[in-house]
Write a protein that holds these residues in place. Structure first.
Motif, PDB file in Angstrom:
ATOM      1  N   SER A 107     100.388  52.054 -41.586  1.00  0.00           N
ATOM      2  CA  SER A 107      99.434  51.828 -42.669  1.00  0.00           C
ATOM      3  C   SER A 107      98.755  50.482 -42.458  1.00  0.00           C
ATOM      4  O   SER A 107      99.436  49.472 -42.267  1.00  0.00           O
TER       5      SER A 107
ATOM      6  N   ASN B  52     101.368  59.587 -41.972  1.00  0.00           N
ATOM      7  CA  ASN B  52     102.605  60.006 -42.647  1.00  0.00           C
ATOM      8  C   ASN B  52     103.785  60.045 -41.666  1.00  0.00           C
ATOM      9  O   ASN B  52     103.652  59.719 -40.486  1.00  0.00           O
TER      10      ASN B  52
ATOM     11  N   LYS C 232      96.331  55.484 -43.015  1.00  0.00           N
ATOM     12  CA  LYS C 232      97.749  55.651 -43.329  1.00  0.00           C
ATOM     13  C   LYS C 232      98.248  56.918 -42.664  1.00  0.00           C
ATOM     14  O   LYS C 232      97.717  57.997 -42.897  1.00  0.00           O
TER      15      LYS C 232
ATOM     16  N   THR D 153      91.244  52.416 -45.302  1.00  0.00           N
ATOM     17  CA  THR D 153      92.669  52.346 -44.984  1.00  0.00           C
ATOM     18  C   THR D 153      93.066  53.530 -44.118  1.00  0.00           C
ATOM     19  O   THR D 153      92.711  54.670 -44.417  1.00  0.00           O
TER      20      THR D 153
ATOM     21  N   ARG E 117      97.454  61.829 -40.087  1.00  0.00           N
ATOM     22  CA  ARG E 117      96.726  61.077 -41.102  1.00  0.00           C
ATOM     23  C   ARG E 117      96.556  61.995 -42.319  1.00  0.00           C
ATOM     24  O   ARG E 117      95.569  62.697 -42.488  1.00  0.00           O
TER      25      ARG E 117
END
Length: 218
Positions: A66, A85, A83, A81, A90
């Motif tokens: 992240s 997982n 991020k 942003t 993504r």
């Protein structure tokens, strides 16, 4: 299981359901990186990818990553942003077992589907998910299987090892003109650039800035 290309995505949405004419309710984000723009290098690093043990993929996304993002080669005029997982996608976290009464759509692709420069909810996958859930019950869920720079062979391999386990009902494969270039050719071009950097005894950032000056952009 239905496999479609992203080029016919609009047709699918308009014609898959026998309802009133489809009324888009999502938000498509577009911005011009050249408008009122001063050419600069990005502020944040882009180390959200790692080498893969899979010889076809070559590289993958870093799980649980992240960080703010404002570009790769040039600095964009907005900060978003990125991020990733826990499964290296993504996306938000998804259960492997598909929830009851949910239609899952796997969106396979590269930087276009990944959404470089936009927030997760602004990617066309999540806009599609929002539109379908508002206009066409039952519930829909999109899963983004996209890594920047992937060619068609990498996309299919990524779908096989990461996507099929989620039991998608529909698969959308984004295909671009750069898919005609094999990933090995891209790696060859990157190695040529790295060789130039070593010969000039410059950092990667210094090399990029010199290239900008050379083409008259700075």
């Amino acid at each position: 299981l239905v496999i479609i290309e992203s080029l016919i995505l609009v047709y699918l949405v308009k014609n898959l359901f026998h309802t009133n004419p489809f009324k888009p309710t999502g938000k498509i984000v577009y911005f011009n990186p050249y408008e009122n723009y001063k050419w600069e290098l990005p502020t944040y690093s882009t180390h959200f990818m790692k080498y893969s043990e899979n010889p076809i993929l070559i590289y993958e996304l870093v799980p649980n990553f992240s960080q703010p993002f404002d570009g790769t080669s040039i600095k964009l005029n907005r900060i978003t942003t990125i991020k990733i997982n826990s499964d290296g996608l993504r996306d938000v976290e998804h259960f492997i077992n598909k929830p009851k009464d949910v239609i899952r759509i796997a969106v396979v692709g590269d930087s276009h589907e990944f959404g470089m420069g936009v927030e997760l909810e602004e990617t066309y996958s999540k806009v599609l998910e929002k539109m379908l859930n508002e206009e066409c019950p039952p519930k829909y869920e999109t899963i983004i299987l996209a890594v920047p720079g992937y060619d068609i062979w990498q996309k299919i391999e990524f779908l096989k090892i990461k996507g099929i386990k989620y039991s998608p009902d529909i698969i959308i494969i984004g295909i671009g003109i750069d898919d005609l270039m094999n990933s090995s050719k891209l790696l060859e071009l990157h190695e040529i650039e790295r060789r130039k950097i070593r010969e000039l005894n410059l950092t990667e950032e210094e090399y990029k800035r010199e290239e900008y000056k050379r083409i008259g952009q700075v």
